[in-house]
Design a protein around this motif. Structure first.
Motif, mmCIF file in Angstrom:
data_model
loop_
_atom_site.group_PDB
_atom_site.id
_atom_site.type_symbol
_atom_site.label_atom_id
_atom_site.label_comp_id
_atom_site.label_asym_id
_atom_site.label_seq_id
_atom_site.Cartn_x
_atom_site.Cartn_y
_atom_site.Cartn_z
ATOM 1 N N ILE A 289 1.039 -1.253 -0.099
ATOM 2 C CA ILE A 289 0.213 -0.005 -0.686
ATOM 3 C C ILE A 289 0.878 1.012 -0.240
ATOM 4 O O ILE A 289 0.822 1.902 -0.248
ATOM 5 C CB ILE A 289 -1.037 0.119 1.541
ATOM 6 N N ALA A 290 2.076 1.150 0.620
ATOM 7 C CA ALA A 290 2.890 2.697 0.823
ATOM 8 C C ALA A 290 3.663 2.398 -0.445
ATOM 9 O O ALA A 290 3.819 4.067 -0.636
ATOM 10 C CB ALA A 290 3.930 2.243 2.284
ATOM 11 N N ALA A 291 4.051 1.528 -0.812
ATOM 12 C CA ALA A 291 4.512 1.773 -2.585
ATOM 13 C C ALA A 291 3.467 2.298 -3.601
ATOM 14 O O ALA A 291 4.198 1.776 -4.459
ATOM 15 C CB ALA A 291 5.665 0.247 -2.568
ATOM 16 N N GLU A 387 -3.660 7.713 5.706
ATOM 17 C CA GLU A 387 -2.942 7.784 4.713
ATOM 18 C C GLU A 387 -1.959 7.999 3.712
ATOM 19 O O GLU A 387 -1.823 8.022 2.816
ATOM 20 C CB GLU A 387 -1.111 8.208 6.267
ATOM 21 N N ALA A 388 -1.627 5.719 5.032
ATOM 22 C CA ALA A 388 -0.556 5.030 3.246
ATOM 23 C C ALA A 388 -1.483 5.139 2.749
ATOM 24 O O ALA A 388 -1.331 4.653 0.567
ATOM 25 C CB ALA A 388 -0.638 3.905 3.772
ATOM 26 N N LEU A 389 -3.473 4.369 2.523
ATOM 27 C CA LEU A 389 -4.190 4.113 1.066
ATOM 28 C C LEU A 389 -4.439 5.567 0.494
ATOM 29 O O LEU A 389 -4.209 5.607 -0.964
ATOM 30 C CB LEU A 389 -5.435 3.557 1.871
ATOM 31 N N SER A 390 -4.424 6.801 1.044
ATOM 32 C CA SER A 390 -4.688 7.537 0.131
ATOM 33 C C SER A 390 -3.690 8.754 0.109
ATOM 34 O O SER A 390 -3.923 9.334 -0.985
ATOM 35 C CB SER A 390 -5.769 8.778 1.050
ATOM 36 N N ALA A 391 -2.218 8.129 -0.404
ATOM 37 C CA ALA A 391 -1.090 8.471 -0.520
ATOM 38 C C ALA A 391 -0.412 8.870 -2.101
ATOM 39 O O ALA A 391 -0.786 9.448 -2.851
ATOM 40 C CB ALA A 391 -0.115 8.315 0.201
ATOM 41 N N PRO A 392 -0.939 7.317 -2.457
ATOM 42 C CA PRO A 392 -0.887 7.409 -4.555
ATOM 43 C C PRO A 392 -2.089 8.283 -5.212
ATOM 44 O O PRO A 392 -2.957 8.884 -4.634
ATOM 45 C CB PRO A 392 -1.515 5.982 -4.720
#
Length: 510
Positions: A289-291, A387-392
């Motif tokens: 997810i972070a990537a 935060e991680a899911l919405s970052a891309p």
């Protein structure tokens, strides 16, 4: 003409923490005519594997105990699901299928369910589905229960189906060692297993669902790696007499169900069911997810305000090595904070003073609800996931927090000064017919939530024209609070500030 219910039934996947999730899977069910025709909705429908007959009551149809895979018995134990054998004629779908093998809560002292022929599902549809033009959203519920207990049939889905105008599928799946045992001989033969955060990260699940709702289990939770899980599998194998040097896989397939379940209980750590390794889940979901390497589908994700009031009374204290007493004193509470947080314990105490809560035990539960343990259901772990899911770029994430502290508790601890509030699982009666009847205020909240959830299943957005706007997650204040009127109501809340998430993040820094 006849309407065919697709094998995977669906559009949205839904799930509750420590095991449960809701996905919108595959394609939507399409409305159309059935063999029976007429003014009344037909009770016989045709699936890819054969016809099934259900029941009609109170504005909905219900089809129960429909097998979706071959019985995983004998040589099929531990193996990936095999196709169900199609049947001739009309199959009776008016009775529930067997629960999958599991121990009896709350003490797990007995194993009353041992039937491995348990891979069945239940379908609830609005009564007026047939004869309608266009597609109907399908929501698939993966039940919770620590991947150890539970059944799809526990969740009466008529509220979602009728009020939300969707088809709801609740499923059984293999639990405990029969679904999640990793052991070197088995791994070599069988490959993988996995549930909603894991499905988001799994390459083999791409294209099988259109939306995902992950409830009360943070997508940043880290799972066991394969060596760790296989070591636990070796422990289980030894406990049932399948020692190294024998044909371990064959021996495990012949072991008694009750023996396996008891051995699994002896080896299991909380949340240690999923395994990272293999083609289904090659990397940690949090890392994928972070990537930005996750399924590009809209995600709804959230937790409950007081998640860990459910777990705190049985948590082992660092300071004593025993669960907290119902009469935990302020001094004992301070000692526990010191044992956990060392020279920063005073900072924790300043934010969670014992006298600000009905009891020191309730203060400790507030600490755990914000930061854990268990961390996977804590508020700040969920904020990390938002935060991680919405970052891309352009990722669409809708965050929520269920906050009704008058909710019926999933577990009722008779401790003085210990209000359980919006604890783990207390959200469920607002989506399903489950537990004690809701008050008029709770019914109003429930109606709004059902419409949010089902609008998301239909469109990928939970917004309604006649309900408070729900903004996609872009910053701290974009978490939708879900509460009864008079106690906050429905609307945006700054959950990270309320739960001191910046402070907890600073404690995690080396």
């Amino acid at each position: 003409m006849r309407r065919s219910l697709p094998r995977l039934f669906g559009r949205a996947l839904l799930g509750l923490g420590l095991g449960a999730a809701l996905l919108a899977a595959g394609g939507p069910a399409s409305a159309g005519a059935d063999d029976d025709g007429g003014a009344e909705p037909p009770l016989v429908v045709h699936t890819e594997d054969g016809a099934v007959r259900g029941t009609m009551e109170e504005g909905h149809r219900l089809f129960q105990g429909i097998p979706f895979a071959a019985p995983p018995v004998g040589n099929l134990r531990f193996r990936p699901p095999a196709p169900v054998e199609p049947w001739e004629g009309v199959r009776d779908a008016t009775e529930l299928g067997s629960p999958c093998p599991q121990p009896q809560p709350p003490d797990f002292a007995t194993v009353p369910w041992v039937d491995e022929d348990c891979l069945s599902l239940n379908v609830t549809t609005p009564a007026g589905l047939d004869g309608r033009r266009g597609d109907v959203p399908v929501m698939v519920w993966i039940h919770g229960g620590f991947f150890l207990v539970g059944t799809g049939s526990q969740y009466d889905a008529r509220k979602l189906a009728v009020d939300g105008d969707v088809v709801v599928v609740t499923i059984n799946y293999r639990l405990g060692p029969l679904g999640f045992l990793a052991q070197r001989d088995l791994s070599a033969q069988n490959g993988d297993v996995a549930s909603v955060c894991a499905q988001l990260a799994s390459p083999t699940a791409r294209g099988l669902f259109d939306r995902a709702i992950a409830m009360s289990f943070s997508c940043t939770q880290r799972y066991d790696d394969l060596p760790t899980a296989e070591a636990r599998g070796d422990q289980v194998a030894a406990a049932v007499g399948c020692a190294a040097g024998t044909d371990v896989a064959a021996c495990l397939r012949q072991a008694g169900v009750e023996e396996l379940v008891r051995a699994w209980l002896g080896a299991l750590s909380l949340g240690g069911a999923f395994v990272v390794g293999g083609s289904a889940l090659p990397v940690q979901p949090a890392d994928a997810i972070a990537a930005g390497e996750r399924a590009r589908v809209p995600v709804m994700h959230g937790n409950n305000r007081d998640e860990n009031t459910y777990f705190t009374p049985t948590e082992t204290l660092v300071s004593t090595g025993a669960p907290p007493s119902p009469t935990l004193t302020a001094e004992e509470y301070a000692a526990e904070l010191t044992a956990r947080y060392g020279d920063r314990a005073e900072e924790v105490l300043a934010r969670y003073p014992a006298d600000a809560y009905p009891s020191p035990l309730r203060a400790l539960a507030a600490v755990f609800s914000d930061a854990g343990p268990p961390a996977m259901v804590s508020t700040c772990a969920h904020v990390d996931a938002y935060e991680a899911l919405s970052a891309p770029r352009r990722a669409r994430v809708y965050a929520y927090q269920f906050r009704d502290r008058t909710a019926f508790p999933l577990a009722d601890f008779p401790f003085p000064g210990y209000p359980e509030g919006a604890q783990h699982g207390s959200v469920l009666p607002y989506l399903f017919e489950l537990g004690a009847p809701l008050t008029p205020e709770q019914q109003e909240l429930s109606a709004t939530m059902v419409r949010y959830w089902t609008a998301f299943a239909a469109t990928g957005r939970p917004n309604l024209h006649d309900a408070p706007a729900w903004h996609r997650y872009r910053d701290d204040e974009d978490v939708q609070g879900l509460d009864v009127e008079g106690s906050g109501g429905v609307g945006a809340v700054d959950v990270p500030a309320e739960s001191h998430c910046d402070f907890w993040a600073s404690l995690a820094q080396p």
